[in-house]
Design an enzyme around this catalytic site. Sequence first.
Site, PDB file in Angstrom:
ATOM      1  N   GLY A  70       0.809  -1.208   0.000  1.00 24.16           N
ATOM      2  CA  GLY A  70       0.000   0.000   0.000  1.00 24.16           C
ATOM      3  C   GLY A  70       0.848   1.268   0.000  1.00 24.16           C
ATOM      4  N   THR A  71       1.930   1.240   0.746  1.00 26.46           N
ATOM      5  CA  THR A  71       2.783   2.425   0.838  1.00 26.46           C
ATOM      6  C   THR A  71       3.324   2.802  -0.540  1.00 26.46           C
ATOM      7  OG1 THR A  71       3.388   1.889   3.105  1.00 26.46           O
ATOM      8  CG2 THR A  71       4.900   3.329   1.908  1.00 26.46           C
ATOM      9  N   ASN A 149      -8.025   3.617   8.806  1.00 24.00           N
ATOM     10  CA  ASN A 149      -7.355   2.478   9.433  1.00 24.00           C
ATOM     11  C   ASN A 149      -7.544   2.432  10.941  1.00 24.00           C
ATOM     12  OD1 ASN A 149      -5.649   4.778   8.580  1.00 24.00           O
ATOM     13  ND2 ASN A 149      -4.174   3.923  10.010  1.00 24.00           N
ATOM     14  N   GLN A 177      -7.608  -0.321   3.715  1.00 23.20           N
ATOM     15  CA  GLN A 177      -8.393  -0.850   4.839  1.00 23.20           C
ATOM     16  C   GLN A 177      -9.836  -1.161   4.462  1.00 23.20           C
ATOM     17  OE1 GLN A 177      -7.262  -1.898   7.644  1.00 23.20           O
ATOM     18  NE2 GLN A 177      -5.259  -0.917   7.839  1.00 23.20           N
ATOM     19  N   HIS A 199      -1.388  -7.884   2.586  1.00 25.21           N
ATOM     20  CA  HIS A 199      -1.280  -8.406   3.957  1.00 25.21           C
ATOM     21  C   HIS A 199      -2.394  -7.929   4.874  1.00 25.21           C
ATOM     22  CE1 HIS A 199       0.503  -5.009   6.424  1.00 25.21           C
ATOM     23  NE2 HIS A 199       0.775  -4.539   5.219  1.00 25.21           N
ATOM     24  N   THR A 235      11.726  -7.427 -11.094  1.00 19.76           N
ATOM     25  CA  THR A 235      11.279  -8.807 -11.279  1.00 19.76           C
ATOM     26  C   THR A 235      10.036  -9.072 -10.430  1.00 19.76           C
ATOM     27  OG1 THR A 235      13.552  -9.453 -11.683  1.00 19.76           O
ATOM     28  CG2 THR A 235      12.022 -11.227 -11.077  1.00 19.76           C
ATOM     29  N   CYS A 325       1.498   1.801  12.135  1.00 26.53           N
ATOM     30  CA  CYS A 325       2.711   2.219  11.432  1.00 26.53           C
ATOM     31  C   CYS A 325       3.426   3.320  12.198  1.00 26.53           C
ATOM     32  CB  CYS A 325       2.381   2.640  10.014  1.00 26.53           C
ATOM     33  SG  CYS A 325       1.579   1.307   9.113  1.00 26.53           S
TER      34      CYS A 325
END
Length: 384
Positions: A70-71, A149, A177, A199, A235, A325
């Site tokens: 997400g970041t 969040n 979220q 995640h 990759t 975070c």
Amino acid sequence: MVYLDNNATTRIAPEVFEAMKPYLTDEYGNAASVHSFGSRLMHPLDLARERLAGLIGAGTKDDLTFTSGGTESNNAVIRSVIRSYPNRKHIVTTGVEHSSVGKVVADLEKHGYSVTRVPVDRNGNLDIDFFKNSLKQDTALVTIMWANNETGVISPVEEISKITREKNILFHCDAVQAAGKVKIDVQKIPVDYLSVSAHKLHGPKGIGLLYVRACVPYVPFMLGGAQQNGRRAGTENIAGIVGFGAAADLAGRFLSDAAAVKKILGLRDKLEREISKRINGTAIAGGKSSRVPNTSQIIFENVEGEALLQTMSDSEIYASGGSTCTAGTTQPSHVILAMGFSEKQASAAIRFSLSRYTTEEEVKKVLEVLPGLVARLRSLSSVS
Ligand code: PLP
């Protein structure tokens, strides 16, 4: 243990882990290779893209790019838009965004951009009239999250998308979220850019998604190889992408299962109802607003949030205070502050976030243990 910190991260679903395994062991090729040991990985990659397109209602998988999370998706969109419109120097956002939007925007502010942060009210709801009036000729981007969040409060994304369309302004939505918790359909609600993270929905860490509507500009910020149609060099993380696809598929099934959604909502509501009954001096942040079904941010008056989290942790009950975070710092929650609560109240906020794996027994354990922990901390602080 009782894990109620699913907005921080989730366990990998067993089916997701099984789907990933072959790509961590035998199928270790590079999808960009000419030989078939690598190039055959384009098939699972495409399948994952289709599954993600299904989760967010994208008409075509071609509008999807995998990122590291997400970041990265949030950073990439904002950086792209400022490169696309160098003469537009205004950005509209809110005061309750995740730091992966908030800090990027604050950095731009230091470099000559003007930023409007639309306020929220006591219930965490955006002031939509303020929003409308904030849009200007030189607004490059509106970046507003789908669901918060910390409180789970849902933004009026449909209204925002209508207004930005009318004014021909690009709209980015951080749906990290929201995805997997509420239905998202980017055709019905035409956002231009959307960020998702694996995640947070029982997929692996380190893999995210960026949706870019066809026909809106996109300037990649990760340069290098020609992977993903030149939109994101590097990759491809095939195992992560396959896991993300499997997680998206499971999340889609969960959302279509009314009983499963009702179960998690029921547990969340029970947790809130019983905490309010058993512990005095509590308030549910955004409790009157439309929220994602798994999230509850509760203020425990006259309690130091960090201390409560620690004692909960000693009892193997895991939750969060403010945004994870930024956890580890003792900053009060910027979201609770933006809702007009005091610093003391913001420092007393605990976020419980459930998942589809949360059980009745786990909620029961929290309800048995928490009143005693809160009472003890309150009595200690009244003595000192
Ligand atoms: N946006 C929101 C609303 C979040 O809650 C988070 C993580 O907590 C992120 C973005 C960052 O996502 P990631 O951890 O995948 O970088």
